[in-house]
Design a protein around this motif. Structure first.
Motif, short mmCIF file in Angstrom:
data_model
loop_
_atom_site.label_atom_id
_atom_site.label_comp_id
_atom_site.label_asym_id
_atom_site.label_seq_id
_atom_site.Cartn_x
_atom_site.Cartn_y
_atom_site.Cartn_z
N UNK A 10 0.84 -1.20 0.00
CA UNK A 10 0.00 0.00 0.00
C UNK A 10 0.88 1.25 0.00
N UNK A 11 0.38 2.33 -0.58
CA UNK A 11 1.12 3.59 -0.64
C UNK A 11 0.77 4.49 0.53
N UNK A 12 -0.43 4.30 1.12
CA UNK A 12 -0.90 5.17 2.20
C UNK A 12 -1.09 4.38 3.49
N UNK A 13 -0.84 5.05 4.61
CA UNK A 13 -1.00 4.44 5.92
C UNK A 13 -2.48 4.13 6.18
N UNK A 14 -2.81 2.90 6.56
CA UNK A 14 -4.21 2.56 6.83
C UNK A 14 -4.75 3.23 8.11
N UNK A 15 -3.88 3.77 8.95
CA UNK A 15 -4.31 4.41 10.20
C UNK A 15 -4.57 5.89 9.99
N UNK A 22 9.22 2.87 2.65
CA UNK A 22 9.77 1.53 2.79
C UNK A 22 10.91 1.61 3.79
N UNK A 23 10.88 0.73 4.79
CA UNK A 23 11.94 0.76 5.81
C UNK A 23 12.88 -0.43 5.74
N UNK A 44 3.97 3.75 -7.26
CA UNK A 44 3.56 2.81 -6.21
C UNK A 44 2.13 3.03 -5.74
N UNK A 45 1.60 4.23 -5.89
CA UNK A 45 0.22 4.50 -5.45
C UNK A 45 -0.82 4.02 -6.45
N UNK A 46 -0.39 3.62 -7.64
CA UNK A 46 -1.33 3.18 -8.67
C UNK A 46 -1.76 1.74 -8.43
N UNK A 47 -3.00 1.45 -8.70
CA UNK A 47 -3.52 0.09 -8.60
C UNK A 47 -3.13 -0.73 -9.82
N UNK A 48 -3.45 -2.00 -9.78
CA UNK A 48 -3.10 -2.92 -10.87
C UNK A 48 -3.72 -2.50 -12.20
#
Length: 147
Positions: A10-15, A22-23, A44-48
């Motif tokens: 995912x590109x965005x935090x779900x919280x 990326x860590x 990276x934010x784009x869907x399939x």
């Protein structure tokens, strides 16, 4: 090389909804791992479905007619979907995406796997005329099919 299916992070935090970074990264072959804060790629934010659309657009060297065939939609809808991807990438202002004028939302519309838009099912006659417009069949063959 490992043949396991890798999933799109995912590109965005779900919280909180902020951008994720990326860590850590690791090699599936030898197990090497590196840790730190790495920037995400702009795609990276784009869907399939958006990535598939971009692949078709690039492989056809920017030919929107090829995108139209791939999506099996009208030219204005193909252009609107490409415009929406450009907005997601920050390459066009958010107000730049217009709804396609030739495909009204209808109760009998089918959901598309390429976004929230709906595609109205074409009649057999419309499909034949679309094939003529794309140059797949001649007007004479279309006349025989319509008769």
């Amino acid at each position: 090389m490992d043949t396991r299916k890798l999933y799109h992070a995912p590109a965005d935090c779900p919280v909180c909804g902020d951008n994720l970074v990326t860590t850590s990264k690791g090699c599936l072959t030898c197990g090497t791992q590196i840790a730190g804060e790495f920037a995400s790629c702009e795609f990276c934010a784009l869907g399939e479905a958006d990535l598939d659309l971009l692949k078709v657009f690039l492989s056809s060297r920017g030919n929107l007619r090829e995108v139209e065939k791939f999506l099996q939609v009208s030219y204005p809808t193909a252009r609107a979907r490409l415009d929406a991807v450009l907005v997601k990438l920050g390459l066009a202002p958010a107000g730049a995406v217009a709804e396609p004028a030739d495909e009204p939302a209808a109760a009998d519309a089918e959901p598309s796997e390429y976004g929230d838009e709906h595609v109205v099912a074409e009649t057999p006659e419309q499909q034949i005329l679309a094939r003529v417009a794309r140059g797949e069949i001649s007007p004479e063959v279309a006349a025989q099919l319509l008769a």
